[in-house]
Enzyme design. Sequence first.
Site, mmCIF file in Angstrom:
data_model
loop_
_atom_site.group_PDB
_atom_site.id
_atom_site.type_symbol
_atom_site.label_atom_id
_atom_site.label_comp_id
_atom_site.label_asym_id
_atom_site.label_seq_id
_atom_site.Cartn_x
_atom_site.Cartn_y
_atom_site.Cartn_z
ATOM 1 N N ASP A 298 21.495 -56.915 96.781
ATOM 2 C CA ASP A 298 23.181 -56.510 97.311
ATOM 3 C C ASP A 298 23.170 -54.699 98.408
ATOM 4 O O ASP A 298 22.391 -54.038 96.986
ATOM 5 C CB ASP A 298 23.567 -56.442 95.866
ATOM 6 C CG ASP A 298 25.667 -56.210 95.830
ATOM 7 O OD1 ASP A 298 25.627 -55.128 96.495
ATOM 8 O OD2 ASP A 298 25.650 -56.471 95.698
ATOM 9 N N GLU B 127 40.309 -75.990 102.141
ATOM 10 C CA GLU B 127 40.337 -76.059 100.747
ATOM 11 C C GLU B 127 42.368 -76.452 100.695
ATOM 12 O O GLU B 127 43.214 -75.268 100.845
ATOM 13 C CB GLU B 127 40.540 -75.138 99.215
ATOM 14 C CG GLU B 127 39.018 -74.829 99.636
ATOM 15 C CD GLU B 127 38.844 -73.920 98.488
ATOM 16 O OE1 GLU B 127 39.667 -73.325 98.086
ATOM 17 O OE2 GLU B 127 37.267 -73.504 98.572
ATOM 18 N N ALA C 101 31.712 -68.941 95.451
ATOM 19 C CA ALA C 101 32.247 -67.680 95.752
ATOM 20 C C ALA C 101 33.291 -67.994 96.663
ATOM 21 O O ALA C 101 34.050 -68.365 96.692
ATOM 22 C CB ALA C 101 30.905 -66.681 96.201
ATOM 23 N N ARG C 102 32.877 -68.045 98.186
ATOM 24 C CA ARG C 102 33.435 -68.278 98.496
ATOM 25 C C ARG C 102 33.240 -69.314 99.996
ATOM 26 O O ARG C 102 32.014 -69.378 100.750
ATOM 27 C CB ARG C 102 34.363 -66.857 99.954
ATOM 28 C CG ARG C 102 35.222 -66.086 98.908
ATOM 29 C CD ARG C 102 36.098 -67.161 98.928
ATOM 30 N NE ARG C 102 37.428 -66.064 97.925
ATOM 31 C CZ ARG C 102 37.631 -66.337 96.658
ATOM 32 N NH1 ARG C 102 36.697 -66.583 95.722
ATOM 33 N NH2 ARG C 102 38.395 -65.248 96.319
ATOM 34 N N HIS D 29 36.682 -76.026 93.265
ATOM 35 C CA HIS D 29 37.217 -74.599 92.917
ATOM 36 C C HIS D 29 38.038 -74.527 92.001
ATOM 37 O O HIS D 29 39.029 -73.716 91.342
ATOM 38 C CB HIS D 29 38.289 -74.257 94.477
ATOM 39 C CG HIS D 29 39.108 -72.390 94.480
ATOM 40 N ND1 HIS D 29 38.500 -71.494 95.061
ATOM 41 C CD2 HIS D 29 37.960 -71.478 93.215
ATOM 42 C CE1 HIS D 29 38.169 -70.445 95.747
ATOM 43 N NE2 HIS D 29 38.004 -70.796 94.261
#
Length: 535
Positions: free
Chosen positions: A170, A260, A230-231, A281
């Site tokens: 990160d 989605e 996450a995505r 999700h």
Amino acid sequence: MKVLITDEISQEGLQPLLDDPRIELEIRLGLTPEELHRIVGRFDAMITRSGTTVDAALLEHGRRLKIVARAGVGIDNVDVDAASSRGIIVVNAPYGNVNSAAEHSMALMLSLCRNVPVASASLKSGEWKRAPFTGRELKDKTLGIIGLGKVGGRVALRAKAFEMTVLACDPYISPKRAEDLGVKLVGLEEIVRYADIVSLHCPRNAETIDMINARHFDAMKDGVIIVNCARGEIVNEAAMLAALQSGKAAGAAFDVFSEEPPRSELVRQLIAHPLMVVTPHLGANTFEAQKNVAVDVSKEIVRYLDGQPLESAVNIPKFDAELMQVMQPFLSLIQQMGEFIVQLAPANPSKVTFTYNGKLARYDCSPLTVCGLAALLNRATEQEVNMVNSQLIAEQMGICVETVSSTEAESFSNLITITLATPAGRRTVAGTIFEGMPKIVKMRDFNTDFQPEEHMLVISYADKLGLIGKIGTILGEAGINIGSMNLGRRAKAGEAMVVLSVDTPVPAEVIDRLAASVDAAFIRAIHMENASCID
């Protein structure tokens, strides 16, 4: 205030809005974009989750919108730039579902490693098989976490409890944060090379789309496991499918997808692969999280209505909550100063400089700057200008914005100065907080001492005997009562400046008479619309 709710929101979490008599809620679920466009113009605020796309077209129809609240962590479905350009505040709920997302990541990881879904389906079908479902322990495995934020940090702590070795990537966190969590901070390439399990916890943006792609899979260990809560676009789905088909990846657990619900053949194939554990999700779908995020955004709307600082606005600068009590009076002061100076300055400003002196300069003063800028520009454009869009509008108008900070102070422990540069010259006004009240203490090079009032009159003239009496007489004859007077001058018989607060507006013909009577070098009536807002 009228608030539109377009997605399923916890009713219990909406209680702060239901308890406020100023707020009227309207719940409209499942609307098409065209239907939303027809009704959104009636509302001041809007609450959504992931089911509503808040794009530029929708915002264009939301002419009354002041705030858009996303009841969740991500804001992928909100066009923040379009909202900012229209002065619409965007808030989210960055903490409400953090624990749920972290727990769901661990649930998927454990389910995949222990073959829970397929073993459950087998047993329910009447079979009693054990050997095909032999699993893997987490103990002594290396977990690579990409994104050590609120969710990633919690996953790291839980992984440590399972006796895993944790690496984290990160670029936006400090080494101390990693040290506090007991993880080793490394680069992405080390995560890819050494991790047995890779878990993703970063936002979707230009930097993270396709962050894990075919090149990375080639460099991974054989039998690697990928967990994505996450995505969807962070992991290249074609590369993920290829890694599963080739055996490079032993499995994957996904809660999110690029589509989605899924539509393309690629995403459908990925979901259907036997080595995939998937959920639709559900990371934030706990009763606790749904209540928490609804409460968080509801409270933000109430704070907005009360004129209080917002804690989770994504498109306005904000102070640390601990500093707000100290800084709040200066927001009111700089708003008054901006509104005051813009009525005195010549047209077409090219540059505005905000200078902060004294103890105030130790803090982040950017919210003060945008608040003062908004007060300046609100009289220069038909568009509403606020803390969200003031810098964008200044840029569009070709106005350079400069800030200067210095802890050095002369006469006051805190001093804010605004200087406007125009083709016709400069105007300067300085102010401070004295006994909790805003005071204008300098105009140009004149020392002053007055509190902004709703109706004011500023006059400069050559200092001569009897002129103050003439000003009082003319205003009295016009039925205008003087509330207070502040006189400044450079020297005896030199230039003088008087600032009057009056109970009612001064008509143009009275201003003309005053100008002629005292041979005024400058005279201007000031209307401070927000003076009554100061406590």
